[in-house]
Design an enzyme around this catalytic site. Sequence first.
Site, PDB file in Angstrom:
ATOM      1  N   HIS A 254      -7.370  -5.913   0.770  1.00 19.30           N
ATOM      2  CA  HIS A 254      -6.193  -5.083   1.022  1.00 19.30           C
ATOM      3  C   HIS A 254      -5.408  -5.533   2.262  1.00 19.30           C
ATOM      4  CE1 HIS A 254      -4.084  -1.359   0.019  1.00 19.30           C
ATOM      5  NE2 HIS A 254      -4.087  -0.982   1.287  1.00 19.30           N
TER       6      HIS A 254
ATOM      7  N   SER B  87       0.841  -1.200   0.000  1.00 23.15           N
ATOM      8  CA  SER B  87       0.000   0.000   0.000  1.00 23.15           C
ATOM      9  C   SER B  87       0.879   1.253   0.000  1.00 23.15           C
ATOM     10  CB  SER B  87      -0.972  -0.054   1.187  1.00 23.15           C
ATOM     11  OG  SER B  87      -1.985   0.910   1.037  1.00 23.15           O
TER      12      SER B  87
ATOM     13  N   ASP C  21     -10.142  -5.414  -3.379  1.00 25.71           N
ATOM     14  CA  ASP C  21      -9.542  -4.391  -2.526  1.00 25.71           C
ATOM     15  C   ASP C  21     -10.411  -3.128  -2.580  1.00 25.71           C
ATOM     16  OD1 ASP C  21      -7.934  -2.263  -1.589  1.00 25.71           O
ATOM     17  OD2 ASP C  21      -6.098  -3.328  -2.155  1.00 25.71           O
TER      18      ASP C  21
END
Lengths: 282, 282
Positions: B258, B149, B225
């Site tokens: 995620h 991320s 995600d």
Amino acid sequence: MTLRTVSETRSHGGIQGVYSHPSIETGTDMTFAVFVPDHEPGEKMPVLWYLSGLTCTHANVMEKGEYRAACAEHGIIFIAPDTSPRGDGVPDTSDEYDFGKGAGFYVDAVQQPWSKHYRMRSYIERELPDLITASFPADMQRQSITGHSMGGHGALTIGLRGSDRFTSISAFSPIVAPGKVPWGAKALARYLGEDRAAWREYDAVALIEDGARHPHMLVDQGTADNFLEEQLQTHQLITACKDAGMPAEIRMQDGYDHSYFFISTFMADHVAWHAKHLKSEI
Amino acid sequence: MTLRTVSETRSHGGIQGVYSHPSIETGTDMTFAVFVPDHEPGEKMPVLWYLSGLTCTHANVMEKGEYRAACAEHGIIFIAPDTSPRGDGVPDTSDEYDFGKGAGFYVDAVQQPWSKHYRMRSYIERELPDLITASFPADMQRQSITGHSMGGHGALTIGLRGSDRFTSISAFSPIVAPGKVPWGAKALARYLGEDRAAWREYDAVALIEDGARHPHMLVDQGTADNFLEEQLQTHQLITACKDAGMPAEIRMQDGYDHSYFFISTFMADHVAWHAKHLKSEI
């Protein structure tokens, strides 16, 4: 039975779920985690139970246990229950990590005020298996059990009492003789009362002394575990198995401690070992 | 340089350590995690850096990342730094998870009040590597980098700027074009100022548009995600690599989100992929 889905997340080629339900045994909502590998429609898979240790919930092993890759590889459903009843109405102690909430010791308490909610034995032995049977693609003819520390105690005692139910039983750094160590003696006295005869069905070493046997038992214990000498006393299990002529595999792992850094190291090995036994049962 | 050992724990045939040190760059104590596989005396091993995402410390991947088995198998040191300076004297925002502490975005801030402590680029690019070189059996001629991320953004940008330093670069669900998405635009504007030209060296897509190249890039991105559409925009990286003729491997992973349930699924694959490149460099 009402099952509420808390979360379902894709991981390692399967679904890691968290579920809750109102439990009849504990009189509370109970939360548990289940990993279901991808499978064919209608296929049922063997089950590995994992009982957690002091202070833990379903979440510790779910986050740190590193079991999903191995369970996906071997096609095994992994079930992680909570360690005690929870909620405002459940009696607890305010300053003891090793008694009350998070420390159910997998017993059915008979002493007040614990007996109403602290029924983790019946919850694990009867209520949750029925719920799993009804709600997941589980082949309940093929079950194995493992656990850590207090949960290793749970796995060994539930496994030894249920030798017909469980194909194989294993544990990570288990409390093997709770009746003779501080953690266990404190909990059993308060949940069960002072009559030590009643403790023996909740004590792996005592169960073996009293005749319980299981043909497939595996234990891993770290030599750098701070609780080894006072609380775990693996040597008592080694002696009991030897005296009983029970061929358990009890491995002392050099330099490992009591944490999930240890558990995760040997988790895939335990899953593969259970898979070997579960699949030879087909 | 003073390195303090917070903990060292045996795991997966190696030592998982946590260390802290006073950082010159950030002006604070910084904590990081290092996994060192067992090795021969005097042996030096290649290094894989892992940069974490928003709100994380060194601990998230250490607990949930499932990298140790693969790193032990391949003989790779795994380093997990923190994501920002910490401490009472470090400016922060009280109610924003995506700016300030836990959200350093791997930049050297130039705007007040952030510029004094928020120097994560120089910390990761210079100070921490020097400390690693001095204190661990690391072969710093063989380094690779990955991250998740915001840390995927860090890995891609540090990797693209340091294509001579890193043998291979990869990311899990990275922010690929921070200059064009809410998380990134907010952080870069406040750390760097409103001149968007200054943002481009902190933007993987802009770096590639401006000529940066790396021969070995791998990205995994989950299709489930929640941040994909607004914040991550993987398609921008796919387009930039295609336009540049850069042979990146960018994989959309069906049904994954995620979280670390996603990262841990593909971690062993990333470690093996980096190992393949790191070992072909010998």
